[in-house]
Design a protein around this motif. Structure first.
Motif, PDB file in Angstrom:
ATOM      1  N   LEU A  58       5.980  12.275   6.582  1.00 20.13           N
ATOM      2  CA  LEU A  58       6.067  11.164   7.532  1.00 20.13           C
ATOM      3  C   LEU A  58       5.847  11.666   8.952  1.00 20.13           C
ATOM      4  CD1 LEU A  58       6.794   8.210   8.256  1.00 20.13           C
ATOM      5  CD2 LEU A  58       9.199   8.920   8.274  1.00 20.13           C
ATOM      6  N   ALA A  59       6.443  12.812   9.278  1.00 16.99           N
ATOM      7  CA  ALA A  59       6.311  13.372  10.626  1.00 16.99           C
ATOM      8  C   ALA A  59       4.879  13.777  10.951  1.00 16.99           C
ATOM      9  CB  ALA A  59       7.239  14.570  10.790  1.00 16.99           C
ATOM     10  N   SER A  60       4.086  14.093   9.923  1.00 14.07           N
ATOM     11  CA  SER A  60       2.694  14.508  10.147  1.00 14.07           C
ATOM     12  C   SER A  60       1.798  13.354  10.567  1.00 14.07           C
ATOM     13  CB  SER A  60       2.125  15.142   8.873  1.00 14.07           C
ATOM     14  OG  SER A  60       1.840  14.142   7.885  1.00 14.07           O
ATOM     15  N   ALA A  61       2.248  12.103  10.337  1.00 14.07           N
ATOM     16  CA  ALA A  61       1.497  10.894  10.696  1.00 14.07           C
ATOM     17  C   ALA A  61       0.141  10.819  10.006  1.00 14.07           C
ATOM     18  CB  ALA A  61       1.331  10.804  12.216  1.00 14.07           C
ATOM     19  N   GLN A  62       0.023  11.440   8.855  1.00 13.05           N
ATOM     20  CA  GLN A  62      -1.232  11.384   8.100  1.00 13.05           C
ATOM     21  C   GLN A  62      -1.296  10.175   7.166  1.00 13.05           C
ATOM     22  OE1 GLN A  62      -1.906  15.084   6.004  1.00 13.05           O
ATOM     23  NE2 GLN A  62      -1.031  16.294   7.657  1.00 13.05           N
ATOM     24  N   HIS A  63      -0.182   9.507   6.971  1.00  9.83           N
ATOM     25  CA  HIS A  63      -0.088   8.490   5.932  1.00  9.83           C
ATOM     26  C   HIS A  63      -0.831   7.210   6.293  1.00  9.83           C
ATOM     27  CE1 HIS A  63       3.155   7.825   8.786  1.00  9.83           C
ATOM     28  NE2 HIS A  63       3.265   6.580   8.364  1.00  9.83           N
ATOM     29  N   PHE A  64      -1.233   6.500   5.253  1.00  7.47           N
ATOM     30  CA  PHE A  64      -1.832   5.170   5.359  1.00  7.47           C
ATOM     31  C   PHE A  64      -1.010   4.272   4.451  1.00  7.47           C
ATOM     32  CE2 PHE A  64      -4.722   1.794   4.024  1.00  7.47           C
ATOM     33  CZ  PHE A  64      -5.368   1.445   5.199  1.00  7.47           C
ATOM     34  N   GLY A  65      -0.058   3.539   5.018  1.00  9.47           N
ATOM     35  CA  GLY A  65       0.858   2.758   4.214  1.00  9.47           C
ATOM     36  C   GLY A  65       2.190   3.463   4.063  1.00  9.47           C
ATOM     37  N   LYS A  66       2.872   3.190   2.961  1.00  4.43           N
ATOM     38  CA  LYS A  66       4.252   3.618   2.794  1.00  4.43           C
ATOM     39  C   LYS A  66       4.373   4.939   2.035  1.00  4.43           C
ATOM     40  CE  LYS A  66       7.532   1.628   3.643  1.00  4.43           C
ATOM     41  NZ  LYS A  66       8.422   1.729   4.815  1.00  4.43           N
ATOM     42  N   ILE A  67       5.425   5.680   2.375  1.00  4.67           N
ATOM     43  CA  ILE A  67       5.794   6.917   1.691  1.00  4.67           C
ATOM     44  C   ILE A  67       7.024   6.618   0.848  1.00  4.67           C
ATOM     45  CG2 ILE A  67       6.557   9.294   2.002  1.00  4.67           C
ATOM     46  CD1 ILE A  67       5.148   9.175   4.785  1.00  4.67           C
ATOM     47  N   VAL A  68       6.920   6.912  -0.450  1.00  7.28           N
ATOM     48  CA  VAL A  68       7.965   6.536  -1.407  1.00  7.28           C
ATOM     49  C   VAL A  68       8.578   7.781  -2.028  1.00  7.28           C
ATOM     50  CG1 VAL A  68       8.350   5.430  -3.652  1.00  7.28           C
ATOM     51  CG2 VAL A  68       6.999   4.270  -1.900  1.00  7.28           C
TER      52      VAL A  68
ATOM     53  N   VAL B  29       0.859  -1.182   0.000  1.00  8.17           N
ATOM     54  CA  VAL B  29       0.000   0.000   0.000  1.00  8.17           C
ATOM     55  C   VAL B  29       0.899   1.236   0.000  1.00  8.17           C
ATOM     56  CG1 VAL B  29      -1.781   1.283   1.227  1.00  8.17           C
ATOM     57  CG2 VAL B  29      -1.812  -1.224   1.241  1.00  8.17           C
ATOM     58  N   ILE B  30       0.858   1.995  -1.074  1.00  8.65           N
ATOM     59  CA  ILE B  30       1.644   3.221  -1.181  1.00  8.65           C
ATOM     60  C   ILE B  30       0.723   4.410  -0.921  1.00  8.65           C
ATOM     61  CG2 ILE B  30       3.143   4.632  -2.642  1.00  8.65           C
ATOM     62  CD1 ILE B  30       4.265   1.853  -2.014  1.00  8.65           C
ATOM     63  N   ASP B  31       1.042   5.170   0.099  1.00  6.65           N
ATOM     64  CA  ASP B  31       0.213   6.326   0.436  1.00  6.65           C
ATOM     65  C   ASP B  31       0.484   7.485  -0.520  1.00  6.65           C
ATOM     66  OD1 ASP B  31      -1.401   7.801   2.901  1.00  6.65           O
ATOM     67  OD2 ASP B  31       0.063   9.119   1.943  1.00  6.65           O
ATOM     68  N   GLN B  32       1.767   7.821  -0.685  1.00  3.87           N
ATOM     69  CA  GLN B  32       2.113   8.971  -1.512  1.00  3.87           C
ATOM     70  C   GLN B  32       3.543   8.833  -2.022  1.00  3.87           C
ATOM     71  OE1 GLN B  32       0.719  12.676   0.054  1.00  3.87           O
ATOM     72  NE2 GLN B  32       2.166  13.918  -1.092  1.00  3.87           N
ATOM     73  N   GLU B  33       3.763   9.319  -3.242  1.00  7.24           N
ATOM     74  CA  GLU B  33       5.097   9.344  -3.826  1.00  7.24           C
ATOM     75  C   GLU B  33       5.596  10.782  -3.928  1.00  7.24           C
ATOM     76  OE1 GLU B  33       5.675   7.231  -7.464  1.00  7.24           O
ATOM     77  OE2 GLU B  33       4.495   5.496  -6.833  1.00  7.24           O
ATOM     78  N   PHE B  34       6.879  10.955  -3.636  1.00  2.17           N
ATOM     79  CA  PHE B  34       7.539  12.245  -3.766  1.00  2.17           C
ATOM     80  C   PHE B  34       8.663  12.109  -4.775  1.00  2.17           C
ATOM     81  CE2 PHE B  34       5.477  12.447   0.293  1.00  2.17           C
ATOM     82  CZ  PHE B  34       5.134  13.782   0.473  1.00  2.17           C
ATOM     83  N   ALA B  35       8.949  13.190  -5.496  1.00  2.84           N
ATOM     84  CA  ALA B  35      10.084  13.196  -6.410  1.00  2.84           C
ATOM     85  C   ALA B  35      11.383  13.203  -5.608  1.00  2.84           C
ATOM     86  CB  ALA B  35      10.020  14.414  -7.332  1.00  2.84           C
ATOM     87  N   TYR B  36      12.461  12.794  -6.237  1.00  7.41           N
ATOM     88  CA  TYR B  36      13.771  12.745  -5.588  1.00  7.41           C
ATOM     89  C   TYR B  36      14.160  14.110  -5.016  1.00  7.41           C
ATOM     90  CZ  TYR B  36      18.806  11.688  -5.134  1.00  7.41           C
ATOM     91  OH  TYR B  36      20.085  11.494  -4.673  1.00  7.41           O
ATOM     92  N   ALA B  37      13.819  15.176  -5.735  1.00 10.73           N
ATOM     93  CA  ALA B  37      14.145  16.527  -5.275  1.00 10.73           C
ATOM     94  C   ALA B  37      13.294  16.952  -4.074  1.00 10.73           C
ATOM     95  CB  ALA B  37      13.966  17.529  -6.411  1.00 10.73           C
TER      96      ALA B  37
END
Length: 347
Positions: free
Chosen positions: A332-342, A315-323
């Motif tokens: 991640l610190a906000s603890a809003q995610h459901f699953g993994k942050i990529v 389960v991928i919650d959100q993807e961010f660009a390398y930059a």
């Protein structure tokens, strides 16, 4: 060395900022491969709560200039002269503990280093070098972004439930929260035919967990005595397996909710570091506490075989660009995610 080396590359390192650290992107030098090493072009990496603790210097042993993160997946683009297991073009992921290939965990595995810790460079880079026996082939049905979610969280869940817990169909599993380890544990346990109870403070997240296969859910804000609720759900028998991800504020309730002969899999410290809980009741339940510290290359391979067999996708919650690596840490610190942050290097 066989294959073509990259000409341009960069990585992120930790730069001290008072008592914590911040991320700094810097150019990387051309890696020189030993005979038994491979060069990997990273496609994606993922974040774990551990990475946030390191960034905040919670353990007071973070090294200035260290490359953070343990979880990545990519493609082999060059191999050392004695490498036999891998070829250019193979899709692979490094193991959290490069030195732990198989067998029982030894303290030397930790002292020699985990990726992205105090002693060993991590994977927040466009290219990484790894020993040929410290990586695994990723499942064919997963993208690099999905595979990057596996090395820490998924292997941890697998090690706890299947290697140490020997999870069987029909057993009950209580999982705290909906982070990376929690959701992998839910997916793996449900595929095994276990009955999974999920706790969270968010009804929305609980509904999503139900859709992933949870048997029952408990909102611990609405029902702070979630241990009693778990006991009621199991007819007073208690839960066979508990993934203890909370720490000092949840441990006593975990012990109360545990079935006779059950397993508490000690994994997380989401509520911080606190006093030792009263373990006396465990004796009268003939119960177990299993300390879980990720897993071996063999565990990773066994996990991947199970994921392939059941066609399980992370389960991928959100993807961010390398930059946007810093933004990924903030999320991640906000603890809003459901699953993994990529972090998607290819984006």
């Amino acid at each position: 060395m066989q294959g073509v080396q990259t000409q341009h590359s960069s990585h992120y390192q930790l730069q001290r900022n008072n008592n914590t650290f911040q991320l700094q992107q810097v150019p990387s030098q051309q890696p020189a491969l030993a005979a038994d090493q491979v060069l990997i072009r990273v496609g994606a990496m993922s974040l774990n709560y551990r990475d946030l603790l390191i960034l905040r210097n919670a353990g007071q042993d973070t090294v200035d200039g260290q490359i953070p993160l343990s979880d990545a997946a990519g493609t082999v683009i060059a191999i050392g002269s004695k490498v036999q297991r891998w070829q250019v073009g193979d899709r692979v992921a490094p193991n959290f503990f490069p030195q732990w290939q198989d067998g029982k965990y030894q303290t030397q595995h930790y002292s020699h280093g985990a990726l992205g810790g105090a002693n060993l460079a991590g994977v927040l880079a466009e290219h990484i070098v790894a020993s040929e026996d410290a990586i695994v082939a990723i499942p064919a049905h997963l993208s690099l972004q999905e595979a990057a979610a596996l090395p820490c969280a998924a292997v941890t869940a697998w090690h706890a439930l299947f290697e140490r817990g020997q999870l069987q169909a029909g057993e009950t599993v209580l999982i705290q929260g909906t982070g990376g380890v929690a959701l992998f544990a839910l997916q793996l346990a449900a595929a095994q035919g276990a009955k999974v109870i999920i706790t969270s403070s968010s009804d929305e997240k609980l509904a999503r967990a139900k859709a992933l296969g949870a048997w029952e859910t408990i909102n611990y804000r609405a029902q702070p005595n979630w241990d009693e609720v778990a006991l009621a759900l199991t007819g007073g028998m208690g839960v066979d397996h508990i993934l203890e991800l909370g720490g000092p504020e949840t441990y006593a309730r975990s012990i109360n909710a545990l079935a006779s002969g059950g397993h508490i899999h000690q994994i997380g410290v989401l509520t911080g570091f606190g006093p030792t809980p009263n373990l006396w009741p465990l004796q009268f339940k003939n119960a177990h506490i299993n300390g879980i510290l990720v897993g071996s290359v063999a565990h990773f391979n066994a996990l991947n075989a199970f994921l392939s067999q059941h066609q399980i996708r992370p389960v991928i919650d959100q993807e961010f660009a390398y930059a946007q690596a810093s933004e990924a840490f903030d999320y991640l610190a906000s603890a809003q995610h459901f699953g993994k942050i990529v972090i998607n290097v290819q984006a």
